[in-house]
Structures are given as C-alpha cells and as structure tokens.
Motif scaffolding. Sequence first.
Motif, PDB file in Angstrom:
ATOM      1  N   LEU A 349      -5.011  30.783  47.033  1.00  0.00           N
ATOM      2  CA  LEU A 349      -4.450  29.685  46.239  1.00  0.00           C
ATOM      3  C   LEU A 349      -3.468  30.144  45.173  1.00  0.00           C
ATOM      4  O   LEU A 349      -2.559  29.402  44.798  1.00  0.00           O
ATOM      5  CB  LEU A 349      -5.574  28.887  45.569  1.00  0.00           C
ATOM      6  CG  LEU A 349      -6.557  28.147  46.462  1.00  0.00           C
ATOM      7  CD1 LEU A 349      -7.382  27.162  45.647  1.00  0.00           C
ATOM      8  CD2 LEU A 349      -5.864  27.432  47.604  1.00  0.00           C
ATOM      9  N   GLN A 350      -3.687  31.344  44.647  1.00  0.00           N
ATOM     10  CA  GLN A 350      -2.775  31.836  43.612  1.00  0.00           C
ATOM     11  C   GLN A 350      -1.370  31.946  44.205  1.00  0.00           C
ATOM     12  O   GLN A 350      -1.146  32.540  45.242  1.00  0.00           O
ATOM     13  CB  GLN A 350      -3.225  33.198  43.084  1.00  0.00           C
ATOM     14  CG  GLN A 350      -4.599  33.202  42.439  1.00  0.00           C
ATOM     15  CD  GLN A 350      -4.626  32.579  41.049  1.00  0.00           C
ATOM     16  OE1 GLN A 350      -3.933  31.613  40.802  1.00  0.00           O
ATOM     17  NE2 GLN A 350      -5.449  33.121  40.158  1.00  0.00           N
ATOM     18  N   GLY A 351      -0.408  31.329  43.540  1.00  0.00           N
ATOM     19  CA  GLY A 351       0.963  31.375  44.016  1.00  0.00           C
ATOM     20  C   GLY A 351       1.375  30.196  44.858  1.00  0.00           C
ATOM     21  O   GLY A 351       2.573  30.012  45.124  1.00  0.00           O
ATOM     22  N   LEU A 352       0.429  29.380  45.321  1.00  0.00           N
ATOM     23  CA  LEU A 352       0.783  28.193  46.108  1.00  0.00           C
ATOM     24  C   LEU A 352       1.486  27.172  45.228  1.00  0.00           C
ATOM     25  O   LEU A 352       1.095  26.936  44.089  1.00  0.00           O
ATOM     26  CB  LEU A 352      -0.452  27.554  46.725  1.00  0.00           C
ATOM     27  CG  LEU A 352      -1.058  28.191  47.982  1.00  0.00           C
ATOM     28  CD1 LEU A 352      -2.191  27.311  48.495  1.00  0.00           C
ATOM     29  CD2 LEU A 352      -0.014  28.383  49.067  1.00  0.00           C
ATOM     30  N   GLY A 353       2.507  26.535  45.774  1.00  0.00           N
ATOM     31  CA  GLY A 353       3.194  25.483  45.047  1.00  0.00           C
ATOM     32  C   GLY A 353       2.450  24.166  45.103  1.00  0.00           C
ATOM     33  O   GLY A 353       1.452  24.019  45.826  1.00  0.00           O
ATOM     34  N   ALA A 354       2.932  23.191  44.360  1.00  0.00           N
ATOM     35  CA  ALA A 354       2.257  21.895  44.259  1.00  0.00           C
ATOM     36  C   ALA A 354       2.105  21.188  45.606  1.00  0.00           C
ATOM     37  O   ALA A 354       1.029  20.658  45.909  1.00  0.00           O
ATOM     38  CB  ALA A 354       2.987  21.007  43.260  1.00  0.00           C
ATOM     39  N   PRO A 355       3.152  21.152  46.489  1.00  0.00           N
ATOM     40  CA  PRO A 355       2.980  20.454  47.770  1.00  0.00           C
ATOM     41  C   PRO A 355       1.895  21.087  48.643  1.00  0.00           C
ATOM     42  O   PRO A 355       1.094  20.374  49.258  1.00  0.00           O
ATOM     43  CB  PRO A 355       4.361  20.571  48.431  1.00  0.00           C
ATOM     44  CG  PRO A 355       5.309  20.775  47.287  1.00  0.00           C
ATOM     45  CD  PRO A 355       4.552  21.590  46.298  1.00  0.00           C
ATOM     46  N   ALA A 356       1.848  22.411  48.686  1.00  0.00           N
ATOM     47  CA  ALA A 356       0.833  23.080  49.499  1.00  0.00           C
ATOM     48  C   ALA A 356      -0.561  22.847  48.934  1.00  0.00           C
ATOM     49  O   ALA A 356      -1.525  22.637  49.683  1.00  0.00           O
ATOM     50  CB  ALA A 356       1.129  24.582  49.578  1.00  0.00           C
ATOM     51  N   LEU A 357      -0.673  22.875  47.599  1.00  0.00           N
ATOM     52  CA  LEU A 357      -1.965  22.609  46.979  1.00  0.00           C
ATOM     53  C   LEU A 357      -2.425  21.171  47.238  1.00  0.00           C
ATOM     54  O   LEU A 357      -3.599  20.923  47.518  1.00  0.00           O
ATOM     55  CB  LEU A 357      -1.883  22.837  45.463  1.00  0.00           C
ATOM     56  CG  LEU A 357      -2.278  24.213  44.943  1.00  0.00           C
ATOM     57  CD1 LEU A 357      -2.087  24.276  43.445  1.00  0.00           C
ATOM     58  CD2 LEU A 357      -3.710  24.553  45.304  1.00  0.00           C
ATOM     59  N   ARG A 358      -1.494  20.237  47.156  1.00  0.00           N
ATOM     60  CA  ARG A 358      -1.868  18.832  47.365  1.00  0.00           C
ATOM     61  C   ARG A 358      -2.427  18.627  48.763  1.00  0.00           C
ATOM     62  O   ARG A 358      -3.368  17.838  48.941  1.00  0.00           O
ATOM     63  CB  ARG A 358      -0.654  17.928  47.148  1.00  0.00           C
ATOM     64  CG  ARG A 358      -0.952  16.465  47.455  1.00  0.00           C
ATOM     65  CD  ARG A 358       0.195  15.552  47.104  1.00  0.00           C
ATOM     66  NE  ARG A 358       0.369  15.426  45.671  1.00  0.00           N
ATOM     67  CZ  ARG A 358       1.219  14.568  45.097  1.00  0.00           C
ATOM     68  NH1 ARG A 358       1.956  13.775  45.849  1.00  0.00           N
ATOM     69  NH2 ARG A 358       1.318  14.511  43.792  1.00  0.00           N
ATOM     70  N   SER A 359      -1.899  19.310  49.750  1.00  0.00           N
ATOM     71  CA  SER A 359      -2.399  19.142  51.116  1.00  0.00           C
ATOM     72  C   SER A 359      -3.835  19.620  51.262  1.00  0.00           C
ATOM     73  O   SER A 359      -4.534  19.225  52.189  1.00  0.00           O
ATOM     74  CB  SER A 359      -1.496  19.892  52.103  1.00  0.00           C
ATOM     75  OG  SER A 359      -1.614  21.301  51.917  1.00  0.00           O
ATOM     76  N   MET A 360      -4.291  20.494  50.327  1.00  0.00           N
ATOM     77  CA  MET A 360      -5.651  21.017  50.384  1.00  0.00           C
ATOM     78  C   MET A 360      -6.631  20.234  49.516  1.00  0.00           C
ATOM     79  O   MET A 360      -7.838  20.437  49.615  1.00  0.00           O
ATOM     80  CB  MET A 360      -5.672  22.485  49.952  1.00  0.00           C
ATOM     81  CG  MET A 360      -4.859  23.409  50.854  1.00  0.00           C
ATOM     82  SD  MET A 360      -5.106  25.128  50.381  1.00  0.00           S
ATOM     83  CE  MET A 360      -6.839  25.367  50.792  1.00  0.00           C
ATOM     84  N   ARG A 361      -6.125  19.340  48.672  1.00  0.00           N
ATOM     85  CA  ARG A 361      -6.989  18.679  47.705  1.00  0.00           C
ATOM     86  C   ARG A 361      -8.065  17.809  48.364  1.00  0.00           C
ATOM     87  O   ARG A 361      -9.137  17.622  47.797  1.00  0.00           O
ATOM     88  CB  ARG A 361      -6.158  17.813  46.748  1.00  0.00           C
ATOM     89  CG  ARG A 361      -5.276  18.603  45.787  1.00  0.00           C
ATOM     90  CD  ARG A 361      -6.113  19.408  44.819  1.00  0.00           C
ATOM     91  NE  ARG A 361      -5.279  20.110  43.835  1.00  0.00           N
ATOM     92  CZ  ARG A 361      -5.708  21.116  43.098  1.00  0.00           C
ATOM     93  NH1 ARG A 361      -6.949  21.548  43.236  1.00  0.00           N
ATOM     94  NH2 ARG A 361      -4.905  21.711  42.240  1.00  0.00           N
ATOM     95  N   ALA A 362      -7.780  17.250  49.537  1.00  0.00           N
ATOM     96  CA  ALA A 362      -8.792  16.418  50.202  1.00  0.00           C
ATOM     97  C   ALA A 362     -10.035  17.226  50.526  1.00  0.00           C
ATOM     98  O   ALA A 362     -11.150  16.692  50.531  1.00  0.00           O
ATOM     99  CB  ALA A 362      -8.223  15.798  51.475  1.00  0.00           C
ATOM    100  N   ASP A 363      -9.864  18.521  50.807  1.00  0.00           N
ATOM    101  CA  ASP A 363     -10.999  19.385  51.127  1.00  0.00           C
ATOM    102  C   ASP A 363     -11.617  20.021  49.894  1.00  0.00           C
ATOM    103  O   ASP A 363     -12.655  20.687  49.992  1.00  0.00           O
ATOM    104  CB  ASP A 363     -10.559  20.493  52.091  1.00  0.00           C
ATOM    105  CG  ASP A 363     -10.294  19.973  53.485  1.00  0.00           C
ATOM    106  OD1 ASP A 363     -11.051  19.085  53.928  1.00  0.00           O
ATOM    107  OD2 ASP A 363      -9.336  20.431  54.126  1.00  0.00           O
ATOM    108  N   MET A 364     -11.006  19.860  48.729  1.00  0.00           N
ATOM    109  CA  MET A 364     -11.497  20.436  47.478  1.00  0.00           C
ATOM    110  C   MET A 364     -11.643  19.299  46.470  1.00  0.00           C
ATOM    111  O   MET A 364     -10.658  18.818  45.920  1.00  0.00           O
ATOM    112  CB  MET A 364     -10.509  21.467  46.929  1.00  0.00           C
ATOM    113  CG  MET A 364     -10.209  22.631  47.851  1.00  0.00           C
ATOM    114  SD  MET A 364      -8.638  23.436  47.450  1.00  0.00           S
ATOM    115  CE  MET A 364      -8.649  23.492  45.669  1.00  0.00           C
TER     116      MET A 364
END
Length: 542
Positions: A349-364
């Motif tokens: 996760l370190q270094g991921l931008g906002a769009p990539a992080l948002r795609s993972m938020r449903a699982d977190m």
Amino acid sequence: MTPPLLSIRDLSVAFHQGGEMTLAVDRISFDIAAGETVALVGESGSGKSVTALSIPRLLPYPSASHPSGEVLFKGRDLLTVSDAELRRVRGGDVTMIFQEPMTSLNPLHTIERQVAEILELHGGLTGVSARAKVLELLQAVGIANAAARLGAFPHQLSGGQRQRVMIAMALANEPDLLIADEPTTALDVTVQAQILKLLAEIRTRMGMAILFITHDLGIVGKIADRVCVMTEGKIVETGPTAAVFADPRHAYTRKLLAAEPKGDPPKSDTAAPVVAATEDLKVWFPIRRGFLRRVVDHVKAVDGVSVTVRAGQTVAVVGESGSGKTTLGLALLRLLPSEGRIVVLGRELQGLGAPALRSMRADMQVVFQDPFGSLSPRLSVAEIVAEGLAIHRPGLSPTEREAAVVRALGEVGLDPETRHRYPHEFSGGQRQRISIARAMILEPKFVMLDEPTSALDMSVQAQVVDLLRDLQRRHDLAYLFISHDLRVVRALANEVIVMKDGKVVEQGPAAEIFERPQTDYTRALMAAAFRLEAVDGDAVRQ
C-alpha cells in the motif's frame, strides 16, 4: 428526615415528529440523597440518557416535552425555573459527563481553554490561577504529561483521554450533583478503575451526589449505593445495589446480570493466506517549538510494530488509552501517513495513489470508536449504510441497494423499518450497530474494528460478538480488533498484541496471553479486567 438532593417524581418524556408522539420515559420516580451514588442501568434505548438529559433540561426542546412529572433539585422544579436560574445551576450545582466526548468537546479550542472556560464562567478564575487549576484537574483524572497536553486539541487525544478531559470539566466547580452518562465507556480497564476510585474519593470529600448511568453492571457493583433498573422507559426494579444483585426480583434484571460475551473465537488456520500485514511500522508525530516551528522531537505513537492477520483470523490489539492501538489500525488502512511496509491482499500500500487505494477500499473497511462522530447527521440511516454501495457497486439498482440495506440492518439487530430515521434519533448503542452495518454491507475481506462494542450494553455486546464471529465464519473475514474490554477480546480473538507507549510489549496466541501473561504490564491489565481492581498500585478484591 433530610429531604433528598434530587427528587424525580412521575417523570415522562415524549418526542414529537410528524404529528406523532413517542413516549421515551413513562412516569418514573426516584430520589438521590446528598453524597449518594445511584446507578441507572438498562439496555440501549431504555430511556437512561433521556432521563439524565431531562434533569438540566438539555433535551431538544420543543421536539421533546414532559407530559408529566417534576425534577426537584434542592426543592426547586428545574422543569419550570427561568433560563437565568437554570444557567446558574448548570455547570455549577449540576454538571454532566456525556457519553461521547468527541462530540461534546469543541474541535477548534485547546483543552486548556475548554476547561478554563468552565472555571471562569462559574468560579471566576482567570489567568495563572485558572491555568494552575486546569493542570491540577487534568492530573487528577490521570492524563499523563498533563502540562504538555494543555495546548492540545481534542483530535490529538485518544478516546479515553478525551473522556478524561470531560470528567475534569465536570468536576471543575465541585458540583452538588454529577450526572455521569457512561463516563468510563471509552476507558481501558486500569484507567477505568482509577476513574471510579477518583469519583468515589471526590464524592466522599465533597459530599457530592452522583447519578451514574451505565450498561456495565460490573461497574455498578463497585460504585453505586442504590440501583434503578430501566427498560422500555420504565423503572422495573430498584433497591440497594447489593440486595438487587444478590436477589434480583424482575426477569429483566436477571437477564442483565446473566449477559456477558461468551464462547470461543472461530478456529484460525495458521496456513491461511495473509490478508493484511505490517512490518516495522512507524507513525511519528513531530513536536514543533519556537517562532520558526522547528521539529525538536517526535511523539512515537507507533514505533516499529509488525502485525500479520490471516483470513478467518482475529488479531486483537489491547493496551491503555494512548498506547497507539487506534493509530496502528488507521496507519494499516493508509488513513494516516506512516513508514514501514503495509501489505493488504498481496499489494504493497505504501506509495499507492488515491485511485488505486480507492479500488481496494471495498475490501478494507473500518468501524470507528465514536459512532456519532462517524455518522453524518444530515443523512438517513439508509443513506449512510448504502453510501459505500453507491461508490463501489454503482451498477446496483435502487431496489437492490434498498434490499441490501434491509439485510445489513437486520444482521446487526436493528429494525429495518427505522432506516429512514437520522442518527440523532438512536441511542449510542444503536448508532454503533449502524456503523457495523455500514462496514459489513460491502462484504470486505479485512475489517479494522476500533472499540466496536464500547458503547453497547452487555446483552448487545454478546449479540454483536456472536454476529462478528458468524460473519467471520461465513465470509472468512480477517479482523484487526482494537479494544480495552478484555472480556470481549477473550471471546473473539485468536491472537493478542499488547501495546504500551507505541511499542509491542507482548504478542502471541490469545489463550496463552490470557492464561500465562509474561510481562508485568499485561498482568496488570488482566488483573484489572478479571480478578483485581488495580488502582495506583493498590490491589483490592472485587
């Protein structure tokens, strides 16, 4: 006979909405003598807090009313006195500790200013005298390094520290009556014991009376002279605490006394895939001083912590308020900046931008400690719970979203018919269940649970623990469970991490930690939770 300090007679409280009236409190009566502690206990929604708010007239009038009754304080009916007289009573003669400190403290003012304001308004203290008194109060309620906290804002304190500030404000002018609405809900077990001892000492020294509202019957046995048991707006049993606990007459009282999270956590597979992990995680907050605001030191909130959470496993993080538990969870979810590795579902996760992080938020997903502060007051419950679906599953039709909301609310024990109400219309425990429903509706793989049962009464705690275990079994969920309630931890966790001052002091299988704690700090936590009441180094049998 000496008349009681407070006498509530035939009190009813009604709420009005859309031309309809709902009776929240139904003709209750009880007295509190000077220097006496009376506990008002019952499940969420039973009318405890509404009763308490009626005393200093803090209900949302005119949407609330009193169809009947009197609130006699020193012989004066507070329901009929003038606003000017009521202001003199509030904060001076009668003070209140609220259930949710984050919503009760002003986020724009420092801790020193907020406590000093009470002293100035009701005690006339200003300047150096006020500052010295504020420092004395903060130290009295157990805030470590109190002098350094004077300039802090509420968001810079842990939940337990904010609650202690509220207690300091309530005690500032040595009131005749202290109304304590769940005052130890956000506190860890050792500080809880200290606060209970502090309240008992102040009551003895000042002759102060206490109306103590709680869902934790273990606390009631330690502090209350008499207890009133409340359900569905009525008091169904009252009497000396020891007598009621030894021989409860009403079926509801017996139910409350028997309620406690029970059972064992689901068996975890040590070979199961890793869902979330950190390695040497650090969250350091800079301390700036001087005109140029240079960094002179750091607050090491999390200092080199490594955690591994596997599918179907619950890892609990325990420790006193301010130990870094919540900061660790927020950093793992990338909700706080940090250093060190964070891997979730195989992705760094370190270094991921906002769009990539948002795609993972449903699982977190996350369930926050303060349910009222995390729920928008302008959205209905249905809109709050469905908000994640609108973002992560935009293809669902309105009918499908509505059906998902109904299922989610039903799973957490809320009536789906209430989904069009707003958060302020629910009790603290009900709001926490709304938060859980919002997190679970997306069927995440990893959930950070930050004190998810702290605002819940005992019977609902047991229901939520059963619900979380059931969801974990069915969906192979991984939980990072942050809590100061070791009874709940024991019923839910496979692994336990004990934190103190940002560091891990002990870590291992839950059964081993509970049965054979290796460090003095862990043993003190266990003693305060299960066997002894440890306060200031003293051990007193419960």
